[in-house]
Design an enzyme around this catalytic site. Structure first.
Site, mmCIF file in Angstrom:
data_model
loop_
_atom_site.group_PDB
_atom_site.id
_atom_site.type_symbol
_atom_site.label_atom_id
_atom_site.label_comp_id
_atom_site.label_asym_id
_atom_site.label_seq_id
_atom_site.Cartn_x
_atom_site.Cartn_y
_atom_site.Cartn_z
ATOM 1 N N ARG A 83 0.758 -1.174 -0.072
ATOM 2 C CA ARG A 83 0.249 0.002 0.037
ATOM 3 C C ARG A 83 1.022 1.410 -0.019
ATOM 4 O O ARG A 83 0.449 2.319 -0.789
ATOM 5 C CB ARG A 83 -0.899 -0.153 1.193
ATOM 6 C CG ARG A 83 -1.924 1.118 1.050
ATOM 7 C CD ARG A 83 -3.065 1.136 2.271
ATOM 8 N NE ARG A 83 -2.530 1.232 3.602
ATOM 9 C CZ ARG A 83 -3.299 0.723 4.644
ATOM 10 N NH1 ARG A 83 -4.573 0.532 4.496
ATOM 11 N NH2 ARG A 83 -2.544 0.955 5.913
ATOM 12 N N LYS A 185 -2.520 6.813 1.305
ATOM 13 C CA LYS A 185 -2.338 7.056 2.686
ATOM 14 C C LYS A 185 -1.454 8.078 2.852
ATOM 15 O O LYS A 185 -0.114 8.067 3.257
ATOM 16 C CB LYS A 185 -1.624 5.952 3.586
ATOM 17 C CG LYS A 185 -2.380 6.035 5.039
ATOM 18 C CD LYS A 185 -2.261 4.819 5.770
ATOM 19 C CE LYS A 185 -2.106 4.667 7.428
ATOM 20 N NZ LYS A 185 -3.614 5.240 7.900
ATOM 21 N N GLU A 221 -16.119 6.350 5.099
ATOM 22 C CA GLU A 221 -15.102 6.068 6.056
ATOM 23 C C GLU A 221 -15.821 6.510 7.290
ATOM 24 O O GLU A 221 -16.530 7.536 7.598
ATOM 25 C CB GLU A 221 -13.741 6.470 5.672
ATOM 26 C CG GLU A 221 -13.471 5.871 4.502
ATOM 27 C CD GLU A 221 -11.848 5.789 4.468
ATOM 28 O OE1 GLU A 221 -11.268 5.117 5.389
ATOM 29 O OE2 GLU A 221 -11.196 6.536 3.804
HETATM 30 C C1 PLP Z 1 -8.808 6.635 6.745
HETATM 31 C C2 PLP Z 1 -8.260 5.562 6.938
HETATM 32 N N1 PLP Z 1 -9.162 4.617 6.711
HETATM 33 C C3 PLP Z 1 -9.006 3.262 6.871
HETATM 34 C C4 PLP Z 1 -8.098 3.045 7.825
HETATM 35 C C5 PLP Z 1 -7.832 1.428 8.314
HETATM 36 O O1 PLP Z 1 -6.789 0.862 7.679
HETATM 37 P P1 PLP Z 1 -6.222 -0.403 8.029
HETATM 38 O O2 PLP Z 1 -7.018 -1.386 8.392
HETATM 39 O O3 PLP Z 1 -4.983 -0.739 6.982
HETATM 40 O O4 PLP Z 1 -5.247 0.219 9.137
HETATM 41 C C6 PLP Z 1 -7.059 3.899 8.325
HETATM 42 C C7 PLP Z 1 -5.826 3.455 9.286
HETATM 43 O O5 PLP Z 1 -5.884 2.898 9.920
HETATM 44 C C8 PLP Z 1 -7.176 5.134 7.834
HETATM 45 O O6 PLP Z 1 -6.390 6.095 8.288
#
Ligand code: PLP
Length: 341
Positions: A83, A185, A221
């Protein structure tokens, strides 16, 4: 803070504690150097770095877990590496090879082993890998040099109070555009979320829920976590959208729901005016793990899911299975666990 003597593992929140070592590698003239561990937690970079002016930076969030036997493991760390490569591609930054990323994680966790919380405390060691554009530059263009670094910090639950239902409210703001950078991210998405987050907190909610930026009719989200819900006929659902972060926890839960709980599981549209279809809901992510959603308030109307006080039975099972896999109590699907020690 001096070492670990002031740390009460069971009382840790999600905050920064300086640890002994961090990993740092520099990219210049087309290649990454070998990278090394350093003790200084300050970075000295050019005042003209693209990371400071044009948001050319990305990061990851992952955790090291202590098992019952005392060993240390990472959860799906290769997925974080991949990612981060996608985020680098999107912002025109050089990719960190997966092997280099994993080796850096192992080095920094081993060097800070005393900060990995004991099994059973609910605390973990959070890893924060990041890539930033640095070096002297003025115009809007990609940086001449880059830094890849990882620091770690012992953490407790992301939402105060740990594993109990919390309340959220929708926001009119968007954290990302339909064809923007929501799936990467990168800091820009998070700076865009600071104001709506503050507004939700000021009204007494844990965080805000973002709706799809095109129509504002579908859930995207939950603050810095993905969303899931359980339909009245026991289907695990989670939003499908190009503008949300592809959460590693969410993809893991899709698998866990199907293979460990025997539920149907799918990515689909979840409309904000159809919340009656769902009997349980939650936020999921590395930091949030699984946080049960007690209620969602939208346009002044409050929708309560299972309960505002108690955790729903399917959410509980999902949590037990996921956390059990992450801490080594439950056998993980092949390739999900990366042993550090
Ligand atoms: C905006 C956002 N969505 C979703 C997630 C969840 O992603 P992950 O399960 O890879 O930690 C995160 C991070 O924790 C995030 O910052």
């Amino acid at each position: 803070m001096d070492g670990i003597k002031d740390l009460d593992w069971s009382k840790l929140g999600f905050s920064y504690h300086k640890t002994d070592y961090r990993y740092i590698s520099r990219w210049k003239d087309g290649q990454w150097d070998d990278g090394k561990l350093v003790t200084d937690n300050k970075l000295k970079i050019s005042e003209a770095s693209t990371a400071l002016h044009y948001g050319q930076q990305c990061f990851e969030g992952m955790k090291a877990y202590r098992t019952k036997e005392g060993s240390i493991q990472l959860f799906r760390a290769d997925q974080n590496a991949l990612r981060m490569q996608n985020s680098c591609d999107r912002l025109l930054m050089p990719k960190v090879p997966v092997e280099k990323f994993l080796d850096a994680c192992y080095q920094v966790v081993k060097a800070n082993e005393k900060f990995v919380p004991p099994y059973g405390t609910g605390a973990t060691l959070y890893l924060r890998p990041f890539v930033i554009g640095v070096g002297d530059n003025l115009g809007v263009r990609s940086a001449p040099e880059f830094i890849f670094s990882i620091f770690v910090s012992p953490v407790g639950p992301y939402f105060k109070g740990g594993f109990k239902p919390v309340d959220f409210i929708t926001t009119d703001y968007d954290r990302a555009a339909p064809k923007g950078t929501g799936a990467a991210k990168i800091g820009g998405n998070y700076s865009a979320s600071l104001l709506p987050h503050r507004q939700a907190k000021d009204k007494g909610y844990a965080d805000c829920i973002y709706l799809d930026p095109k129509t504002h009719s579908k859930i995207e989200e939950v603050g810095a976590a993905n969303f899931f819900a359980i339909t009245k006929d026991d289907v695990f659902v989670t939003p499908k959208s190009d503008s949300i972060l592809p959460s590693i926890t969410k993809y893991s839960l899709l698998h866990v729901a199907e293979e460990y709980l025997g539920l149907e599981a799918k990515e689909t549209d979840i409309y904000i005016d159809e919340l009656d279809k769902y009997k349980e809901a939650g936020a999921c992510g590395t930091a949030a793990v699984i946080t049960p959603i007690g209620s969602i308030t939208h346009k002044g109307e409050k929708h309560v899911f299972y309960s505002e006080e108690e955790v729903g039975p399917i959410t509980q099972k999902l949590y037990d299975s996921l956390y059990g896999i992450q801490t080594g109590d439950i056998e993980a699907p092949e390739g999900w666990i990366f042993k550090v020690k």
